[in-house]
Motif scaffolding. Structure first.
Motif, PDB file in Angstrom:
ATOM      1  N   ALA A 112       0.817  -1.213   0.000  1.00 38.28           N
ATOM      2  CA  ALA A 112       0.000   0.000   0.000  1.00 38.28           C
ATOM      3  C   ALA A 112       0.845   1.256   0.000  1.00 38.28           C
ATOM      4  CB  ALA A 112      -0.942  -0.011   1.213  1.00 38.28           C
ATOM      5  N   LEU A 113       1.969   1.243   0.725  1.00 38.38           N
ATOM      6  CA  LEU A 113       2.821   2.426   0.823  1.00 38.38           C
ATOM      7  C   LEU A 113       4.280   1.998   0.840  1.00 38.38           C
ATOM      8  CD1 LEU A 113       3.082   5.513   1.275  1.00 38.38           C
ATOM      9  CD2 LEU A 113       3.060   5.038   3.732  1.00 38.38           C
ATOM     10  N   ILE A 114       5.084   2.682   0.047  1.00 39.42           N
ATOM     11  CA  ILE A 114       6.522   2.459  -0.009  1.00 39.42           C
ATOM     12  C   ILE A 114       7.224   3.670   0.588  1.00 39.42           C
ATOM     13  CG2 ILE A 114       8.501   1.962  -1.486  1.00 39.42           C
ATOM     14  CD1 ILE A 114       6.321  -0.196  -1.468  1.00 39.42           C
ATOM     15  N   SER A 144       6.114   7.449  -9.420  1.00 43.64           N
ATOM     16  CA  SER A 144       4.772   8.004  -9.636  1.00 43.64           C
ATOM     17  C   SER A 144       4.020   7.221 -10.702  1.00 43.64           C
ATOM     18  CB  SER A 144       4.875   9.477 -10.052  1.00 43.64           C
ATOM     19  OG  SER A 144       5.303  10.274  -8.973  1.00 43.64           O
ATOM     20  N   GLY A 145       2.683   7.163 -10.547  1.00 41.82           N
ATOM     21  CA  GLY A 145       1.844   6.513 -11.541  1.00 41.82           C
ATOM     22  C   GLY A 145       1.818   5.006 -11.454  1.00 41.82           C
ATOM     23  N   ARG A 146       2.352   4.428 -10.388  1.00 41.31           N
ATOM     24  CA  ARG A 146       2.341   2.971 -10.232  1.00 41.31           C
ATOM     25  C   ARG A 146       1.197   2.564  -9.304  1.00 41.31           C
ATOM     26  NH1 ARG A 146       6.911   0.553 -12.354  1.00 41.31           N
ATOM     27  NH2 ARG A 146       8.512   2.039 -13.053  1.00 41.31           N
ATOM     28  N   ASP A 147       1.084   1.267  -9.073  1.00 37.29           N
ATOM     29  CA  ASP A 147      -0.061   0.771  -8.300  1.00 37.29           C
ATOM     30  C   ASP A 147       0.210   0.789  -6.799  1.00 37.29           C
ATOM     31  OD1 ASP A 147       1.857  -1.167  -8.311  1.00 37.29           O
ATOM     32  OD2 ASP A 147       0.502  -2.825  -8.814  1.00 37.29           O
ATOM     33  N   PHE A 148       1.027   1.716  -6.350  1.00 36.80           N
ATOM     34  CA  PHE A 148       1.261   1.892  -4.923  1.00 36.80           C
ATOM     35  C   PHE A 148       1.586   3.362  -4.676  1.00 36.80           C
ATOM     36  CE2 PHE A 148       5.250   0.403  -6.898  1.00 36.80           C
ATOM     37  CZ  PHE A 148       6.086   1.499  -6.653  1.00 36.80           C
ATOM     38  N   VAL A 174       6.851  -1.432   2.890  1.00 38.40           N
ATOM     39  CA  VAL A 174       8.185  -1.800   2.411  1.00 38.40           C
ATOM     40  C   VAL A 174       9.052  -0.557   2.485  1.00 38.40           C
ATOM     41  CG1 VAL A 174       9.562  -2.620   0.461  1.00 38.40           C
ATOM     42  CG2 VAL A 174       7.298  -3.599   0.888  1.00 38.40           C
ATOM     43  N   LEU A 175      10.278  -0.720   3.011  1.00 39.24           N
ATOM     44  CA  LEU A 175      11.196   0.403   3.153  1.00 39.24           C
ATOM     45  C   LEU A 175      12.360   0.229   2.183  1.00 39.24           C
ATOM     46  CD1 LEU A 175       9.469   0.662   5.680  1.00 39.24           C
ATOM     47  CD2 LEU A 175      11.531   1.086   7.016  1.00 39.24           C
ATOM     48  N   VAL A 176      12.658   1.284   1.443  1.00 40.81           N
ATOM     49  CA  VAL A 176      13.770   1.292   0.496  1.00 40.81           C
ATOM     50  C   VAL A 176      14.797   2.304   0.980  1.00 40.81           C
ATOM     51  CG1 VAL A 176      14.493   1.736  -1.885  1.00 40.81           C
ATOM     52  CG2 VAL A 176      12.275   0.660  -1.431  1.00 40.81           C
ATOM     53  N   THR A 177      16.054   1.890   1.050  1.00 40.64           N
ATOM     54  CA  THR A 177      17.131   2.811   1.417  1.00 40.64           C
ATOM     55  C   THR A 177      18.031   3.046   0.216  1.00 40.64           C
ATOM     56  OG1 THR A 177      18.568   1.001   2.189  1.00 40.64           O
ATOM     57  CG2 THR A 177      17.104   2.029   3.814  1.00 40.64           C
ATOM     58  N   MET A 178      18.569   4.257   0.130  1.00 41.39           N
ATOM     59  CA  MET A 178      19.498   4.585  -0.946  1.00 41.39           C
ATOM     60  C   MET A 178      20.331   5.789  -0.523  1.00 41.39           C
ATOM     61  SD  MET A 178      16.980   6.379  -3.765  1.00 41.39           S
ATOM     62  CE  MET A 178      18.374   6.907  -4.782  1.00 41.39           C
ATOM     63  N   ASP A 179      21.457   5.997  -1.195  1.00 44.45           N
ATOM     64  CA  ASP A 179      22.323   7.137  -0.915  1.00 44.45           C
ATOM     65  C   ASP A 179      21.734   8.406  -1.523  1.00 44.45           C
ATOM     66  OD1 ASP A 179      24.224   5.760   0.551  1.00 44.45           O
ATOM     67  OD2 ASP A 179      25.375   5.197  -1.233  1.00 44.45           O
ATOM     68  N   GLY A 180      22.167   9.541  -0.968  1.00 39.99           N
ATOM     69  CA  GLY A 180      21.659  10.814  -1.442  1.00 39.99           C
ATOM     70  C   GLY A 180      22.519  11.481  -2.494  1.00 39.99           C
ATOM     71  N   ASP A 181      23.544  10.779  -3.008  1.00 36.96           N
ATOM     72  CA  ASP A 181      24.451  11.390  -3.985  1.00 36.96           C
ATOM     73  C   ASP A 181      24.058  11.091  -5.427  1.00 36.96           C
ATOM     74  OD1 ASP A 181      25.083   8.714  -4.161  1.00 36.96           O
ATOM     75  OD2 ASP A 181      27.067   8.904  -3.261  1.00 36.96           O
ATOM     76  N   LEU A 182      22.933  10.391  -5.623  1.00 36.72           N
ATOM     77  CA  LEU A 182      22.408  10.037  -6.943  1.00 36.72           C
ATOM     78  C   LEU A 182      23.274   9.047  -7.708  1.00 36.72           C
ATOM     79  CD1 LEU A 182      20.769  13.272  -8.397  1.00 36.72           C
ATOM     80  CD2 LEU A 182      19.668  11.109  -7.839  1.00 36.72           C
ATOM     81  N   GLN A 183      24.215   8.399  -7.009  1.00 37.99           N
ATOM     82  CA  GLN A 183      24.939   7.314  -7.669  1.00 37.99           C
ATOM     83  C   GLN A 183      24.055   6.072  -7.744  1.00 37.99           C
ATOM     84  OE1 GLN A 183      29.082   7.945  -5.571  1.00 37.99           O
ATOM     85  NE2 GLN A 183      29.436   7.072  -7.591  1.00 37.99           N
ATOM     86  N   ASN A 184      23.195   5.869  -6.750  1.00 40.99           N
ATOM     87  CA  ASN A 184      22.135   4.864  -6.865  1.00 40.99           C
ATOM     88  C   ASN A 184      21.066   5.397  -7.807  1.00 40.99           C
ATOM     89  OD1 ASN A 184      22.444   4.214  -3.346  1.00 40.99           O
ATOM     90  ND2 ASN A 184      23.302   3.018  -5.013  1.00 40.99           N
TER      91      ASN A 184
END
Length: 319
Positions: free
Chosen positions: A2-4, A29-33, A88-98
């Motif tokens: 329901a929420l990511i 955006s625009g996905r089913d969650f 569901v929790l997604v982690t990523m770096d803030g430098d935009l390399q991910n």
């Protein structure tokens, strides 16, 4: 799903805040969650917080946590996990390399039944020395911990919320969550993800972190060993130390050593080692008793010492 919740620690990344927001918005955006973007400002000295706060005014899906000073990536992730509302929790770096475009692929694996989906930066865009050291560290971790993760340092991961919210995070522990999750019998999958060169700002990674990482590897290995077979390995070491201690004292008493001072000193050192190991075992038992609460220590410490400031909180949510 329901929420990511997408959790991104940022530290002196003022030029990356806006591009990061646009990239995540474009990917999800625009996905089913639905999704929320949780930016954790880890005590930035530039305008990172101001630019993140401006996003909150424009988009209610953005939430911002601010530390008064720099606590490090693990504490920032722990704070983000604490306030995240997603399934569901997604982690990523803030430098935009991910690359946020890889997030839907990670989510697909979670929907297939996996508990953690881990990014693998097969073609990294970092300096040669950093990549080399990272590969060595990954091999050491695989050998010591017995878990085959090719890129434990990749921050781009997706977790089921009920799993990650129960795992302790302190020191540099965020990179060891796959190993710790074995205690809960988690199912892991690793996916090759895109890795891009940094466009703005400078890397906050320093080789001084290597020592912390290696110490954390040893710590986690001890925790995993204790959890799988409480005190079994410890009693073996204590038994060996006690045997050597008795042999040393026997030699002092019956062996007529040439130097009683040297032989007696060795015996006392071994006795002290045995005593230390016994005390360590008792401390391990105490740790086992309080371990279920360890996961909250990093967040509690951050709240007490930095006073977390959260923009766009959930209804009735307090910090």
């Amino acid at each position: 799903m329901a929420l990511i919740s997408v959790i991104v620690p940022v530290y002196d990344e003022e030029e990356n805040v806006e591009p990061l927001y646009r990239a995540v918005d474009h990917a999800l955006s625009g996905r089913d969650f639905d999704f929320e973007l949780v930016l954790v400002d880890d005590g930035s000295k530039d305008r990172t917080y101001e630019r993140a706060a401006a996003l909150v005014e424009r988009d209610p899906r953005v939430r911002v946590v601010k530390f008064r000073r720099n606590y490090g990536q693990t504490a920032a992730m722990a704070a983000g996990v604490e306030v995240a509302r997603g399934d569901v929790l997604v982690t990523m770096d803030g430098d935009l390399q991910n690359d946020p475009e890889d997030i839907p692929r990670l989510l697909e694996r979670i929907e297939e039944g996996y508990d953690i989906a881990i990014g693998w930066r097969r073609k990294r865009k970092d300096g040669g020395a950093r990549v080399f050291i990272s590969k060595i560290a990954n091999r050491i971790m695989t050998y010591i911990m017995g878990i085959a993760v090719r890129d434990s340092g990749c921050s781009l991961k997706a977790y089921r919320a009920e799993l990650i919210k129960g795992i302790p995070m302190y020191g540099e522990m965020h990179r060891f969550i796959p190993a710790l999750s074995q205690l809960a019998g988690a199912r892991l999958v690793e996916l090759e993800v895109n890795h891009r060169p940094r466009q703005f700002g400078v890397s906050k990674y320093g080789f001084s972190r290597i020592q912390k990482v290696m110490l954390d590897i040893v710590t986690i290995r001890v925790l995993l060993s204790y959890a799988r077979a409480p005190l079994t390995w410890h009693l073996k070491v204590v038994g060996l130390s006690l045997l050597l201690d008795l042999l040393a004292f026997g030699y002092v008493i019956f062996g007529q050593p040439k130097s009683l001072v040297v032989a007696g000193g060795i015996a006392m050192v071994l006795f002290s080692l045995t005593l230390f190991l016994v005390v360590w075992g008792l401390a391990g038992g105490l740790f086992a008793a309080v371990e279920p609460n360890v996961g909250r220590y990093a967040v509690i410490a951050a709240k007490l010492s930095s006073r977390l400031k959260l923009l766009n909180p959930a209804p009735q949510e307090e910090l």
